[in-house]
Design a protein around this motif. Structure first.
Motif, short mmCIF file in Angstrom:
data_model
loop_
_atom_site.label_atom_id
_atom_site.label_comp_id
_atom_site.label_asym_id
_atom_site.label_seq_id
_atom_site.Cartn_x
_atom_site.Cartn_y
_atom_site.Cartn_z
N PRO A 59 0.83 -1.14 -0.04
CA PRO A 59 0.05 0.15 0.14
C PRO A 59 0.67 1.10 0.03
O PRO A 59 0.48 2.26 -0.59
N ALA A 60 1.98 1.20 0.67
CA ALA A 60 2.80 2.50 0.88
C ALA A 60 3.40 2.78 -0.24
O ALA A 60 3.80 3.77 -0.79
N THR A 61 4.06 1.53 -1.00
CA THR A 61 4.97 1.81 -2.14
C THR A 61 4.12 1.86 -3.40
O THR A 61 4.51 2.75 -4.28
N PHE A 62 2.83 1.37 -3.32
CA PHE A 62 1.91 1.77 -4.65
C PHE A 62 1.49 3.30 -4.50
O PHE A 62 1.45 3.78 -5.63
N THR A 63 1.19 3.76 -3.32
CA THR A 63 1.11 5.21 -3.24
C THR A 63 2.14 5.89 -3.69
O THR A 63 2.07 6.98 -4.49
N GLU A 64 3.41 5.58 -3.51
CA GLU A 64 4.51 6.42 -3.73
C GLU A 64 4.80 6.42 -5.28
O GLU A 64 5.15 7.24 -6.09
N TYR A 65 4.51 5.23 -5.82
CA TYR A 65 4.87 4.80 -7.18
C TYR A 65 3.64 5.60 -8.19
O TYR A 65 4.29 6.04 -9.15
N ALA A 66 2.56 5.95 -7.60
CA ALA A 66 1.29 6.62 -8.24
C ALA A 66 1.74 7.78 -8.22
O ALA A 66 1.32 8.70 -9.09
N GLY A 67 2.45 8.47 -7.35
CA GLY A 67 2.86 10.00 -7.15
C GLY A 67 4.16 10.36 -8.04
O GLY A 67 4.55 11.37 -8.25
#
Length: 256
Positions: A59-67
Motif C-alpha cells: 500500500p505504501a509503495t504503490f502510493t509512492e509509485y502513483a505519485g
C-alpha cells in the motif's frame, strides 16, 4: 655462397608488431566503455527511482509509485543502462575468445546468457515500468468500491515482477560468471578483473534466490550492494586497463 632475397629483415615485422596493439585494443576499449557507461547510467537512473517506502509494503509503495511523474522514464533509463552493460560483455567476449578456439564454448555460453538476460530485463521493465505504473495509478484514482480489486491487480503484477527479476538475476549472474572465466582464461587483461566479475555474478545469483523467495526484502540488501560495488570496481578497472594498459604478449599468455 650467399643467396640474395632469402634473408628476412626483422625490422618491418617488428614495426608491424609494434603497431598491432593499438588497433587490437580498440574493441577492448569499446567493451570497457560500454560496460562502464551502462553501469553508470543504471546507477543514475536508480537514484531517481521512488523507493523511500519499504518495497514489500505494497500500500505504501504503490502510493509512492502513483505519485512519481518520471517512473516510466526512470525504467527506460535502467533498460538502456542494462543494454549498454550487456553490449560491453558481448564485445568483451568476442575480443577475448582465443583465435585457436581457446575458451570458445565458454564465450558462446556467456554470450547466450547475456542476450537472454537482456531479453528478460526488457520484459521486466515493461512489467515494472509500464504495467505496474498503470495498475497503481488506476488503484490510487479508483473509487472506494473498486479499490480492493484494483489493488489485487497491482499486487499480481508486482508478484510477476518478482518472478521476472528473480530469473533475470539468475541469468545475468551466469553471464557474469562465464565472462569472468573467459577473462581469466584469456590472460589479456588482469585476471583479477575476471575474478571480480565472477563474484558479482554470484551476488546476482543470491539476489535471484532471495527475490524469488521473499520479494524485495531487507535480506536482499547485502547481495544488492555487493553486486553494485563489485561491478563498479571491475568496470572501472577494465576501463583503465583498456585505455591505459598494454596487451600481454602471446608468449607470456601461453607461459602463464
Amino acid at each position: 655462397m650467399k643467396k640474395y632475397g632469402t634473408d628476412h629483415n626483422p625490422r618491418p615485422a617488428a614495426s608491424a608488431e609494434s603497431g598491432r596493439p593499438s588497433s587490437a585494443r580498440a574493441p577492448l576499449r569499446l567493451a570497457a566503455t560500454l560496460a562502464f557507461a551502462g553501469f553508470a547510467l543504471s546507477v543514475v537512473a536508480g537514484l531517481l527511482h521512488a523507493d523511500t517506502a519499504s518495497a514489500n509494503d505494497h500500500p505504501a509503495t504503490f502510493t509512492e509509485y502513483a505519485g512519481s511523474s518520471i517512473w516510466t522514464a526512470v525504467h527506460l533509463g535502467q533498460f538502456v543502462g542494462m543494454a549498454l552493460l550487456i553490449a560491453g560483455l558481448l564485445v568483451l567476449l568476442m575480443v577475448l575468445k582465443g583465435p585457436d578456439g581457446t575458451m570458445t564454448w565458454t564465450a558462446r555460453f556467456g554470450a547466450v546468457a547475456a542476450v537472454a538476460a537482456l531479453a528478460l530485463y526488457a520484459a521486466l521493465q515493461a512489467v515494472d515500468g509500464v504495467a505496474l505504473k498503470h495498475a497503481v495509478d488506476a488503484w490510487f484514482a479508483a473509487p472506494e468500491p473498486e479499490r480492493a480489486a484494483r489493488f489485487a491487480t497491482a499486487e499480481g503484477i508486482r508478484w510477476l515482477e518478482w518472478g521476472m527479476r528473480s530469473y533475470q538475476s539468475f541469468v545475468l549472474g551466469a553471464a557474469l560468471i562465464l565472462t569472468g572465466a573467459v577473462v581469466v582464461g584469456a590472460r589479456r587483461i588482469s585476471r583479477l578483473i575476471g575474478y571480480l566479475m565472477a563474484l558479482s555474478g554470484l551476488a546476482y545469483l543470491a539476489q535471484g534466490w532471495i527475490i524469488g523467495a521473499v520479494g524485495f526484502s531487507p535480506a536482499n540488501t547485502i547481495p544488492t550492494l555487493s553486486g553494485i560495488v563489485l561491478i563498479l570496481v571491475w568496470s572501472v578497472w577494465l576501463l583503465v586497463s583498456a585505455w591505459l594498459g598494454k596487451d600481454v604478449p602471446d608468449r607470456d599468455r601461453r607461459r602463464g
